[in-house]
Write a protein that holds these residues in place. Structure first.
Motif, PDB file in Angstrom:
ATOM      1  N   GLN A 174       1.010  -1.180  -0.192  1.00  0.00           N
ATOM      2  CA  GLN A 174       0.007  -0.086   0.003  1.00  0.00           C
ATOM      3  C   GLN A 174       0.836   1.225   0.072  1.00  0.00           C
ATOM      4  N   LEU A 175       0.556   2.162  -0.741  1.00  0.00           N
ATOM      5  CA  LEU A 175       1.303   3.395  -1.012  1.00  0.00           C
ATOM      6  C   LEU A 175       0.310   4.547  -0.714  1.00  0.00           C
ATOM      7  N   VAL A 176       0.777   5.535   0.198  1.00  0.00           N
ATOM      8  CA  VAL A 176       0.032   6.511   0.642  1.00  0.00           C
ATOM      9  C   VAL A 176       0.987   8.232   0.343  1.00  0.00           C
ATOM     10  N   GLU A 177       0.483   8.973  -0.861  1.00  0.00           N
ATOM     11  CA  GLU A 177       1.093   9.933  -0.793  1.00  0.00           C
ATOM     12  C   GLU A 177       0.707  11.082  -0.093  1.00  0.00           C
ATOM     13  N   SER A 178       1.578  12.187   0.162  1.00  0.00           N
ATOM     14  CA  SER A 178       1.231  13.432   0.868  1.00  0.00           C
ATOM     15  C   SER A 178       2.122  14.546   0.359  1.00  0.00           C
ATOM     16  N   GLY A 179       1.684  15.815   0.551  1.00  0.00           N
ATOM     17  CA  GLY A 179       2.601  17.020   0.361  1.00  0.00           C
ATOM     18  C   GLY A 179       2.332  17.597  -0.895  1.00  0.00           C
ATOM     19  N   GLY A 180       1.377  17.331  -1.683  1.00  0.00           N
ATOM     20  CA  GLY A 180       1.032  18.158  -2.759  1.00  0.00           C
ATOM     21  C   GLY A 180       0.283  19.468  -2.287  1.00  0.00           C
ATOM     22  N   GLY A 181       0.078  20.332  -3.366  1.00  0.00           N
ATOM     23  CA  GLY A 181      -0.675  21.531  -3.173  1.00  0.00           C
ATOM     24  C   GLY A 181      -0.290  22.413  -4.189  1.00  0.00           C
ATOM     25  N   TRP A 182      -0.233  23.713  -3.841  1.00  0.00           N
ATOM     26  CA  TRP A 182      -0.027  24.881  -4.661  1.00  0.00           C
ATOM     27  C   TRP A 182       1.288  25.647  -4.371  1.00  0.00           C
ATOM     28  N   ALA A 183       1.637  26.144  -5.415  1.00  0.00           N
ATOM     29  CA  ALA A 183       3.272  26.764  -5.194  1.00  0.00           C
ATOM     30  C   ALA A 183       3.228  27.710  -6.467  1.00  0.00           C
ATOM     31  N   GLU A 184       3.962  28.785  -6.207  1.00  0.00           N
ATOM     32  CA  GLU A 184       4.412  29.572  -7.293  1.00  0.00           C
ATOM     33  C   GLU A 184       5.343  29.289  -7.953  1.00  0.00           C
ATOM     34  N   ALA A 185       5.644  29.715  -9.380  1.00  0.00           N
ATOM     35  CA  ALA A 185       6.747  29.494 -10.213  1.00  0.00           C
ATOM     36  C   ALA A 185       7.868  29.696  -9.563  1.00  0.00           C
ATOM     37  N   GLY A 186       8.931  29.016  -9.565  1.00  0.00           N
ATOM     38  CA  GLY A 186      10.061  29.116  -8.895  1.00  0.00           C
ATOM     39  C   GLY A 186       9.979  28.583  -7.612  1.00  0.00           C
ATOM     40  N   GLY A 187       9.051  28.302  -6.983  1.00  0.00           N
ATOM     41  CA  GLY A 187       8.931  27.605  -5.427  1.00  0.00           C
ATOM     42  C   GLY A 187       9.264  26.444  -5.623  1.00  0.00           C
ATOM     43  N   SER A 188       9.087  25.849  -4.441  1.00  0.00           N
ATOM     44  CA  SER A 188       9.398  24.289  -3.963  1.00  0.00           C
ATOM     45  C   SER A 188       8.349  23.573  -3.358  1.00  0.00           C
ATOM     46  N   LEU A 189       8.192  22.240  -3.559  1.00  0.00           N
ATOM     47  CA  LEU A 189       7.471  21.424  -2.724  1.00  0.00           C
ATOM     48  C   LEU A 189       8.238  20.000  -2.532  1.00  0.00           C
ATOM     49  N   ARG A 190       7.696  19.296  -1.513  1.00  0.00           N
ATOM     50  CA  ARG A 190       8.281  18.016  -1.296  1.00  0.00           C
ATOM     51  C   ARG A 190       7.058  17.037  -1.226  1.00  0.00           C
ATOM     52  N   LEU A 191       7.121  16.192  -2.024  1.00  0.00           N
ATOM     53  CA  LEU A 191       5.973  14.967  -1.727  1.00  0.00           C
ATOM     54  C   LEU A 191       6.692  13.742  -1.031  1.00  0.00           C
ATOM     55  N   SER A 192       5.940  13.230  -0.476  1.00  0.00           N
ATOM     56  CA  SER A 192       6.128  12.161   0.552  1.00  0.00           C
ATOM     57  C   SER A 192       5.342  10.804   0.007  1.00  0.00           C
ATOM     58  N   CYS A 193       5.854   9.526  -0.007  1.00  0.00           N
ATOM     59  CA  CYS A 193       5.179   8.242  -0.211  1.00  0.00           C
ATOM     60  C   CYS A 193       5.589   7.426   0.845  1.00  0.00           C
ATOM     61  N   THR A 194       4.785   6.978   1.695  1.00  0.00           N
ATOM     62  CA  THR A 194       4.792   5.883   2.581  1.00  0.00           C
ATOM     63  C   THR A 194       4.369   4.414   2.177  1.00  0.00           C
ATOM     64  N   ALA A 195       5.193   3.317   2.252  1.00  0.00           N
ATOM     65  CA  ALA A 195       4.856   2.192   1.836  1.00  0.00           C
ATOM     66  C   ALA A 195       4.666   1.368   3.278  1.00  0.00           C
ATOM     67  N   SER A 196       3.502   0.630   2.804  1.00  0.00           N
ATOM     68  CA  SER A 196       3.222  -0.544   3.837  1.00  0.00           C
ATOM     69  C   SER A 196       2.663  -1.741   3.344  1.00  0.00           C
ATOM     70  N   GLY A 197       2.693  -2.702   4.008  1.00  0.00           N
ATOM     71  CA  GLY A 197       2.393  -4.075   3.775  1.00  0.00           C
ATOM     72  C   GLY A 197       3.652  -4.867   3.327  1.00  0.00           C
ATOM     73  N   ARG A 198       3.569  -5.650   2.336  1.00  0.00           N
ATOM     74  CA  ARG A 198       4.748  -6.469   2.216  1.00  0.00           C
ATOM     75  C   ARG A 198       5.890  -5.562   1.284  1.00  0.00           C
ATOM     76  N   THR A 199       6.893  -5.249   2.032  1.00  0.00           N
ATOM     77  CA  THR A 199       7.953  -4.403   1.461  1.00  0.00           C
ATOM     78  C   THR A 199       9.487  -5.442   1.683  1.00  0.00           C
ATOM     79  N   SER A 200      10.239  -5.004   0.758  1.00  0.00           N
ATOM     80  CA  SER A 200      11.438  -5.798   0.832  1.00  0.00           C
ATOM     81  C   SER A 200      12.485  -4.743   0.420  1.00  0.00           C
ATOM     82  N   SER A 201      13.773  -5.173   0.402  1.00  0.00           N
ATOM     83  CA  SER A 201      14.693  -4.557  -0.145  1.00  0.00           C
ATOM     84  C   SER A 201      14.832  -4.469  -1.603  1.00  0.00           C
ATOM     85  N   SER A 202      14.048  -5.331  -2.474  1.00  0.00           N
ATOM     86  CA  SER A 202      14.055  -5.298  -3.692  1.00  0.00           C
ATOM     87  C   SER A 202      13.109  -4.416  -4.182  1.00  0.00           C
TER      88      SER A 202
END
Length: 123
Positions: free
Chosen positions: A3-31
């Motif tokens: 399962q993947l859940v994103e966050s961090g979207g939104g509005w920004a002005e040109a030249g600005g910055s945003l950081r998106l996050s994605c958290t994984a849960s469930g069956r995860t592995s180093s591959s």
């Protein structure tokens, strides 16, 4: 199952910055390869960047130098730092995952997807 859940979207002005996050849960592995895609209105989904849990990163030429993917294994979270944003970066941004050791820039290669987060950049 992953399962993947994103966050961090939104509005920004040109030249600005945003950081998106994605958290994984469930069956995860180093591959598990994690990637970010985006889909602008009326356009196809576009590969942006990918990272393997061991740290190898890949960035599309279109965003290289402006966008940076990174990960925090302890938090099972992947980030997309977006700098120098442009109005053409406006899109729905998706986190995706695949249980493989090989990167792919093809969205059909990723079976796991987040719900998407809207990023809007104004001029």
């Amino acid at each position: 199952q992953v399962q993947l859940v994103e966050s961090g979207g939104g509005w920004a002005e040109a030249g600005g910055s945003l950081r998106l996050s994605c958290t994984a849960s469930g069956r995860t592995s180093s591959s598990l390869f994690m990637a970010w895609f985006r889909q602008p209105p009326g356009k196809a989904r576009e590969f942006l960047a990918a990272v393997h849990w061991i740290g190898n990163t890949y960035h599309a030429d279109s965003v290289k130098g402006r966008f940076t993917i990174s990960r925090d294994n302890a938090k099972n979270t992947v980030y997309l730092q977006m700098n120098s944003l442009k109005p053409e970066d406006t899109a729905v941004y998706y986190c995706a995952g695949r249980l493989d050791t090989v990167v792919s820039m093809n969205d059909v290669a990723y079976p796991y997807w987040g719900q998407g987060t809207q990023v809007t950049v104004s001029s």
